[in-house]
Design a protein around this motif. Sequence first.
Motif: not given
Length: 322
Positions: A38-60
């Motif tokens: 979830w740390h990875e998820f929060d970091t990716i979400s912070k700098y990649n707001v254009q990604l949807n929720y599932f894309e951020r889960l995937w990248a994290a």
Amino acid sequence: MAATTISMGAMGMGNLFPPNTTTFLADAMLPHTQNTYWHEFDTISKYNVQLNYFERLWAAWYAFMGNDVLATGIMSFVMHEVVYFGRSLPWMIIDRIPALNKYKIQNQKIPTAKEQWDCAKLVLISHFTVELPQIWFFHPMAQYVGMSTTVPFPPLWKMAFQIAIFFVLEDAWHYWMHRALHWGPLYKNIHKIHHQYSAPFGLAAEYASPIEVMILGLGTVFSPLLYCAFTKDMHILTMYIWIVLRLFQAIDAHSGYEFPWSLHHFLPFWAGAEHHDTHHEKFVGNYSSSFRWWDMALDTENSPEALKRRREMKMAKARKAQ
């Protein structure tokens, strides 16, 4: 921030972000063992707001694992087990509901709890000894043919179009390989185990010898790989959705139930449980997996209508010969 394409490369994360942010975020996320998912998820979400929720889960997930082969392997195997047994469970429950017995095609043959358990044990052994190694090597093969693991995900229309192609390709492969497995020596030494249950049930979809699992599984796995090798335009998420739908198709075809709302009533060319149940009962004909057209075109369809048609043709030939 510019649009982000997250790809998995040499360091497990690879070019996870555009050049101007890669170094900063790599420092923020490494070493992997010191950060939670979830740390990875929060970091990716912070700098990649254009990604949807599932894309951020995937990248994290890929960033958290730090190893592409491990990340894909674990995700693929867990997905397969959850979908296979999760989809089989409703059919196991339906078997225990007497009111639904009238929809059972061979309703005099309801599987017992012992049969279900014995089947589940063999399937689990097969999953861990045969399918797990294949799943583990899938990521290198996918990378070799150019399959994407990036975000954002491809549009739904593209995935739907590609999956439709995979259904057609797999069905063709399944028809010919399945028909070959009914040839004497191959049936006796390979395919016979799958026909242990003349009245199939959901869990028995992958109740088969290791050799059969590999032979028929090639159609499911190599159809997307072949497509990607030629087009260089496919995402691994499309592969996952395809596998889920293929598992649903296989399990439902072995369910042994024919409902008024079964799909083949709306799509006449769809095979379904009624088509495959007859194959298990008669041990011949109906070799296709998803569609009926190969059986219809090559006169291997086993149904009352097909048998009637053959009798009429035989009688017509006999009259001509007189």
